[in-house]
Scaffold this motif. Structure first.
Motif, PDB file in Angstrom:
ATOM      1  N   GLU A 193       0.825  -1.235   0.073  1.00 14.10           N
ATOM      2  CA  GLU A 193      -0.073  -0.004  -0.014  1.00 14.10           C
ATOM      3  C   GLU A 193       0.661   1.354   0.241  1.00 14.10           C
ATOM      4  O   GLU A 193       0.492   2.316  -0.756  1.00 14.10           O
ATOM      5  N   VAL A 229      -6.456   1.185  -7.041  1.00 12.82           N
ATOM      6  CA  VAL A 229      -7.701   1.140  -7.212  1.00 12.82           C
ATOM      7  C   VAL A 229      -7.865  -0.390  -8.211  1.00 12.82           C
ATOM      8  O   VAL A 229      -8.580  -1.101  -8.241  1.00 12.82           O
ATOM      9  N   VAL A 232      -7.856  -3.864  -6.648  1.00 13.19           N
ATOM     10  CA  VAL A 232      -9.026  -4.444  -5.704  1.00 13.19           C
ATOM     11  C   VAL A 232      -9.465  -5.534  -6.003  1.00 13.19           C
ATOM     12  O   VAL A 232      -9.573  -5.968  -7.382  1.00 13.19           O
ATOM     13  N   ALA A 236     -15.040  -7.216  -6.058  1.00 12.51           N
ATOM     14  CA  ALA A 236     -15.481  -5.896  -6.422  1.00 12.51           C
ATOM     15  C   ALA A 236     -16.644  -5.859  -7.727  1.00 12.51           C
ATOM     16  O   ALA A 236     -17.530  -5.173  -7.893  1.00 12.51           O
ATOM     17  N   SER A 267     -20.248  -4.890  -8.044  1.00 15.61           N
ATOM     18  CA  SER A 267     -20.767  -5.357  -6.710  1.00 15.61           C
ATOM     19  C   SER A 267     -21.167  -4.127  -5.949  1.00 15.61           C
ATOM     20  O   SER A 267     -21.151  -3.088  -6.339  1.00 15.61           O
ATOM     21  N   GLU A 269     -20.721  -3.386  -3.116  1.00 11.06           N
ATOM     22  CA  GLU A 269     -19.636  -2.937  -1.957  1.00 11.06           C
ATOM     23  C   GLU A 269     -19.230  -1.615  -2.085  1.00 11.06           C
ATOM     24  O   GLU A 269     -18.778  -1.306  -3.262  1.00 11.06           O
ATOM     25  N   LYS A 270     -19.197  -0.796  -1.166  1.00 15.64           N
ATOM     26  CA  LYS A 270     -18.629   0.511  -1.219  1.00 15.64           C
ATOM     27  C   LYS A 270     -17.165   0.481  -0.666  1.00 15.64           C
ATOM     28  O   LYS A 270     -16.997   0.083   0.615  1.00 15.64           O
ATOM     29  N   ARG A 271     -16.276   0.973  -1.484  1.00 13.78           N
ATOM     30  CA  ARG A 271     -14.731   1.028  -0.965  1.00 13.78           C
ATOM     31  C   ARG A 271     -14.314   2.257  -1.239  1.00 13.78           C
ATOM     32  O   ARG A 271     -13.663   2.655  -2.392  1.00 13.78           O
ATOM     33  N   ARG A 273     -11.439   4.620   0.380  1.00 14.72           N
ATOM     34  CA  ARG A 273     -10.498   4.966   1.264  1.00 14.72           C
ATOM     35  C   ARG A 273      -9.734   6.309   1.123  1.00 14.72           C
ATOM     36  O   ARG A 273      -9.349   6.565  -0.068  1.00 14.72           O
ATOM     37  N   GLU A 288     -12.107  12.850   2.301  1.00 13.76           N
ATOM     38  CA  GLU A 288     -13.198  11.859   1.789  1.00 13.76           C
ATOM     39  C   GLU A 288     -14.623  12.700   1.717  1.00 13.76           C
ATOM     40  O   GLU A 288     -15.210  12.295   0.785  1.00 13.76           O
ATOM     41  N   THR A 326     -15.468   2.132  -5.981  1.00  9.55           N
ATOM     42  CA  THR A 326     -14.135   1.975  -5.388  1.00  9.55           C
ATOM     43  C   THR A 326     -13.303   3.319  -5.618  1.00  9.55           C
ATOM     44  O   THR A 326     -13.301   3.460  -6.814  1.00  9.55           O
ATOM     45  N   VAL A 328     -10.050   5.909  -4.073  1.00 10.03           N
ATOM     46  CA  VAL A 328      -8.955   6.481  -3.055  1.00 10.03           C
ATOM     47  C   VAL A 328      -8.766   7.952  -3.360  1.00 10.03           C
ATOM     48  O   VAL A 328      -8.617   8.407  -4.135  1.00 10.03           O
TER      49      VAL A 328
END
Length: 388
Positions: A193, A229, A232, A236, A267, A269-271, A273, A288, A326, A328
């Motif tokens: 990361e 990104v 991922v 996702a 997906s 899903e919420k990502r 970051r 954010e 997704t 960043v």
């Protein structure tokens, strides 16, 4: 209180000297004496080497988990002199290993922040049964040994040096950490990361402990957070649009830079970051909030211009646009301000408006240049809402 009761005065105050000040309360300096504390110990040592590489003074950083429980951190920078080298080069090696830099840590957008307080290798020295410092500088290799924070002997010349650099090898004290072990997987994910967040940073991690033979990984990414990104996992879902949307911008109003990348996938899903000066902010913050607001404003404006939303329809607000997203957002600031002492939430007020404006402009331009892909993103959001 009776006349015979003892009194409390200055004679009863015990002043701890180095290294007892760290060894008596290690949790105050590294958070715990378990696995998390071991990792923090390593980060205190690696912080300096990583910053050497991130700022162009070194080409790479190597971290090795050795079979005997020791850890070796090496870089190919100019090498830290053992003696103080004047104000231009900072403290010498002996000061770094035996003095705690109490006081606020200098803030700089170029700094890679790996630790909360930036206490450096002195903490690792105090909490290690053995530490060896090796410096390769100006053609000479010098070495010094420490035991539980105390020098065993003065630095000695150990022969000629090929190249330059600094190597610190330390063995965490089992009387402090017990049976705790380093996790290769946790460290690999952290360094991976870090390399995404600092384009071109070259870090290798080697584990010599497995009985079946060493395992190793090298991390270096030229695409920055776009690559993060892309990386991922497959859960996702299938991407809604072909390319990762991303940009970088400097904004003097927030005294720093921002790097943003985002992509919508199938997906639910919420990502999302956020990072501030390379440190994760799991509780979010102004960067954010700015990202969400900028995305919502850009997509809502595009959807209404293209007739994808009726004039009477509700806005695409910050909650609606996050479905399947997704993203960043990484900001690097000269003066980061955090909510609370643990640096888990960014508080710089100007960052919110600056990030929101930049995201709105960039995503708005992308939407106009890629109307079919933008329509697919809006359609994905509206379909998800209809299923709720």
């Amino acid at each position: 209180m009776s006349d015979g009761a003892s009194t409390y005065d200055a004679s009863q105050i015990k002043v701890l000297e180095w290294p007892e000040t760290v060894r008596m309360r290690p949790g105050m300096y590294i958070g715990s004496t378990g696995e998390r504390g071991l990792h923090q110990l390593l980060f205190e040592v690696a912080d300096r080497a990583v910053n050497e590489a991130a700022n162009g003074r070194a080409g790479s950083v190597g971290v090795t988990l050795m079979a005997d429980g020791s850890v070796r951190v090496t870089d190919d920078g100019p090498g830290i002199p053992f003696a103080a080298a004047g104000n231009t080069e900072g403290p010498g090696m002996e000061a770094l290993l035996t003095e705690l830099p109490f006081g606020p840590r200098p803030d700089d957008r170029r700094a890679v922040v790996m630790t909360l307080f930036g206490l450096g290798p002195a903490v690792a020295n105090a909490l290690s049964s053995r530490l060896t410092a090796e410096v390769r500088r100006e053609g000479v290799r010098r070495v010094q040994e420490y035991a539980r924070g105390v020098a065993v002997a003065p630095p000695t010349v150990a022969g000629p040096a090929t190249g330059s650099g600094t190597t610190l090898t330390f063995r965490p004290d089992v009387t402090v950490f017990g049976e705790a072990q380093y996790s290769f997987a946790v460290l690999a994910e952290y360094f991976r990361e870090l390399a995404f967040l600092n384009r071109g940073l070259d870090i290798s991690l080697t584990d010599e402990r497995p009985p079946g033979g060493p395992q190793a990984a090298r991390f270096r990414f030229l695409g920055g957070v776009r690559d993060l990104v892309v990386s991922v996992p497959a859960r996702a879902g299938t991407p809604v649009h072909t390319e990762v949307i991303g940009f970088e911008r400097e904004d003097p109003r927030m005294a720093g830079t921002m790097e943003v990348a985002l992509r919508w996938c199938g997906s639910s899903e919420k990502r999302i970051r956020g990072f501030a000066n390379s440190m994760a902010t799991p509780y979010g913050g102004t960067h954010e909030l700015g990202l969400r607001e900028g995305v919502a404003a850009a997509l809502d404006a595009h959807a209404r211009r293209r007739g994808l939303l009726s004039a009477e329809g509700p806005d695409l607000d910050t909650d609606r646009i996050a479905e399947g997203l997704t993203a960043v957002v990484s900001v690097k600031l000269d003066r980061p301000e955090f909510v609370g002492a643990t640096r888990r939430e960014l508080g710089n007020a100007p960052v919110r408006a600056c990030v929101a404006e930049a995201v709105r402009e960039h995503l708005g331009t992308w939407s106009e240049e890629n109307p079919e892909q933008a329509a697919a993103v809006v359609g994905r959001i509206l379909r998800a809402e209809a299923l709720d």
